[in-house]
Design a protein around this motif. Structure first.
Motif, PDB file in Angstrom:
ATOM      1  N   CYS A 185     -19.565  65.711 118.127  1.00 23.97           N
ATOM      2  CA  CYS A 185     -19.809  64.240 117.436  1.00 23.97           C
ATOM      3  C   CYS A 185     -20.859  63.423 117.987  1.00 23.97           C
ATOM      4  O   CYS A 185     -21.000  62.342 118.183  1.00 23.97           O
ATOM      5  CB  CYS A 185     -18.535  63.374 117.545  1.00 23.97           C
ATOM      6  N   ASN A 196     -21.809  63.140 113.166  1.00 24.66           N
ATOM      7  CA  ASN A 196     -21.321  64.310 113.022  1.00 24.66           C
ATOM      8  C   ASN A 196     -21.889  64.893 111.491  1.00 24.66           C
ATOM      9  O   ASN A 196     -21.481  65.810 111.142  1.00 24.66           O
ATOM     10  CB  ASN A 196     -19.674  64.212 112.563  1.00 24.66           C
ATOM     11  N   LEU A 223     -21.841  58.892 111.450  1.00 16.91           N
ATOM     12  CA  LEU A 223     -20.733  59.372 112.109  1.00 16.91           C
ATOM     13  C   LEU A 223     -19.669  58.753 111.139  1.00 16.91           C
ATOM     14  O   LEU A 223     -19.381  57.589 111.068  1.00 16.91           O
ATOM     15  CB  LEU A 223     -20.748  58.478 113.309  1.00 16.91           C
ATOM     16  N   HIS A 227     -13.673  61.756 110.794  1.00 11.88           N
ATOM     17  CA  HIS A 227     -13.785  63.207 111.169  1.00 11.88           C
ATOM     18  C   HIS A 227     -14.128  63.619 112.781  1.00 11.88           C
ATOM     19  O   HIS A 227     -14.197  64.347 113.263  1.00 11.88           O
ATOM     20  CB  HIS A 227     -15.171  63.826 110.293  1.00 11.88           C
ATOM     21  N   CYS A 228     -14.362  62.356 113.427  1.00 13.09           N
ATOM     22  CA  CYS A 228     -14.469  62.337 115.080  1.00 13.09           C
ATOM     23  C   CYS A 228     -13.631  61.346 115.501  1.00 13.09           C
ATOM     24  O   CYS A 228     -13.722  60.235 115.378  1.00 13.09           O
ATOM     25  CB  CYS A 228     -16.042  61.832 115.008  1.00 13.09           C
ATOM     26  N   SER A 272     -19.867  73.910 112.887  1.00 12.70           N
ATOM     27  CA  SER A 272     -20.974  73.348 112.298  1.00 12.70           C
ATOM     28  C   SER A 272     -21.419  73.939 111.086  1.00 12.70           C
ATOM     29  O   SER A 272     -21.617  75.138 111.320  1.00 12.70           O
ATOM     30  CB  SER A 272     -22.268  72.885 113.411  1.00 12.70           C
ATOM     31  N   ARG A 285     -23.751  69.379 109.087  1.00 15.87           N
ATOM     32  CA  ARG A 285     -22.347  68.852 109.201  1.00 15.87           C
ATOM     33  C   ARG A 285     -21.580  69.455 110.031  1.00 15.87           C
ATOM     34  O   ARG A 285     -21.433  70.745 110.169  1.00 15.87           O
ATOM     35  CB  ARG A 285     -21.698  68.777 107.803  1.00 15.87           C
ATOM     36  N   HIS A 286     -20.624  68.577 110.899  1.00 12.97           N
ATOM     37  CA  HIS A 286     -19.634  69.072 111.904  1.00 12.97           C
ATOM     38  C   HIS A 286     -18.238  68.709 111.608  1.00 12.97           C
ATOM     39  O   HIS A 286     -17.832  67.606 111.003  1.00 12.97           O
ATOM     40  CB  HIS A 286     -20.076  68.394 113.239  1.00 12.97           C
ATOM     41  N   TYR A 287     -17.395  69.819 111.727  1.00 15.09           N
ATOM     42  CA  TYR A 287     -16.105  69.668 111.460  1.00 15.09           C
ATOM     43  C   TYR A 287     -15.178  69.739 112.909  1.00 15.09           C
ATOM     44  O   TYR A 287     -15.619  70.930 113.344  1.00 15.09           O
ATOM     45  CB  TYR A 287     -15.622  70.526 110.385  1.00 15.09           C
ATOM     46  N   GLU A 288     -14.321  69.107 113.099  1.00 10.34           N
ATOM     47  CA  GLU A 288     -13.737  69.042 114.418  1.00 10.34           C
ATOM     48  C   GLU A 288     -12.286  69.899 114.255  1.00 10.34           C
ATOM     49  O   GLU A 288     -11.856  69.904 113.096  1.00 10.34           O
ATOM     50  CB  GLU A 288     -13.422  67.706 114.978  1.00 10.34           C
TER      51      GLU A 288
END
Lengths: 234, 114
Positions: free
Chosen positions: A55, A65, A222, A226-227, B89, B102-105
């Motif tokens: 993030c 993100n 952001l 999701h973060c 990602s 896009r990032h996903y945790e």
């Protein structure tokens, strides 16, 4: 194969990924260098098992993100040889912000103007780059737009590689007003000096600029959903 | 596709990570996803018997629950869950020529435990 089994609802998976439906682009876009660099660094870190805070975009120094690189879809207003006042390039930059839908917090909006390769050997005339907001488009593509406030004006010696402008404030305004696109007006003047006088005879710097100018807008958002905040993790 | 075989000597029905790879090509997503090529949809599954709890990367309360289940079967067994997750990602493009990272945790299961 997974794709064909009726049980797998890729629609649900897309929804889960925050996408309404699977995009169907006609052709692949070139991957911007900065995004290529970021994803390769992340893949290397994942392969090495290093923990990552995805993030935070360390390459840009901002939290986020979701990084979107929007290509310029504008047009040149007129291309002419350097007139007396040195103006040689007038272009409307147009970025379609409608892709930015979710509530995320905007943490960066960076306009990159690629003016062509650096040239250290044959000194080009100095350029004055002026960037303004378009207040009223007028007749799209046929008439000169009505300009709003001047965002930036700077003078750079010759083609300087790329210039970057922080448009966070402008894009935030756009977002706040839920306007779907971002129109900017770019004007580049060629400053007369003893070098340019000579060079203009040999080579028209406008042609070079128009041929190699490339603009793109990197928007980083952001989404707190999701973060999780790193402090909570700590 | 479960790809990685369970280590020798490891009882298959005990809690452990099961690896599963979703190939985006199977979904027809390779036309818009630039990277990665696929997605690790790993999951945790298996028993958490009381006698093995101390070996299965268990939490304290899983040990207690397994102990209480021994004493009173009405108490549910300890279950096998992810204990370590990692993000992914995705680099893809949409219909407007935008290229998006896009990032996903917490998407990929790295480790399991009771």
């Amino acid at each position: 194969a997974w794709g064909q089994t009726s049980e797998f609802q890729d629609y649900d998976f897309l929804q889960f990924l925050g996408l309404e439906k699977a995009p169907s682009p006609h052709r692949f876009q070139p991957v911007p260098r900065i995004l290529r660099k970021i994803i390769r660094a992340r893949e290397a870190a994942a392969a090495s098992g290093a923990s990552q805070d995805l993030c935070y975009v360390k390459e840009l120094g901002v939290r986020g993100n979701l990084l979107r690189l929007l290509p310029d879809q504008g047009f040149f207003l007129n291309t002419q040889k350097p007139s007396q006042d040195g103006s040689c390039l007038q272009k409307v930059l147009y970025f379609n912000l409608s892709a930015i839908k979710e509530k995320g917090k905007l943490t960066m909006a960076l306009l990159t103007l690629d003016l062509g390769p650096r040239s250290y050997y044959n000194l080009q005339p100095e350029l004055v780059v002026a960037l303004s907001v378009v207040q009223d488009r007028g007749l799209w593509g046929r008439s000169h737009p009505k300009l709003g406030r001047l965002l930036a004006q700077l003078s750079v010696p010759g083609p300087q590689g790329s210039l970057q402008f922080n448009l966070q404030g402008v894009v935030k305004d756009w977002n706040r007003n839920r306007l779907k696109n971002l129109d900017l007006y770019l004007q580049i003047l060629v400053k007369e000096d003893r070098y340019s006088r000579v060079n203009v005879q040999l080579e028209n710097p406008c042609d070079r600029l128009i041929g190699s100018l490339h603009a793109s807008l990197l928007v980083v958002t952001l989404n707190p959903k999701h973060c999780h905040s790193s402090s909570r993790k700590r | 596709r479960a790809a990685i075989p369970v280590p020798k000597g490891f009882c298959k029905n005990l809690c452990h990570r099961h690896q599963l790879f979703i190939n985006f090509q199977d979904l027809g997503w390779h036309k818009w996803v630039i990277a990665p090529k696929g997605f690790m949809a790993n999951y945790c599954h298996g028993d958490c018997p009381f006698s093995m709890t101390t070996y299965l990367n268990s939490s304290n309360y899983a040990f207690m629950q397994a102990l209480m289940h021994m004493a009173d079967p009405k108490v549910p067994k300890a279950v096998c869950i992810p204990t370590k997750l990692s993000p992914i990602s995705m680099l893809y493009q949409d219909n407007d020529k935008n290229v998006i990272l896009r990032h996903y945790e917490d998407m990929v299961v790295d480790e399991c435990g009771c």
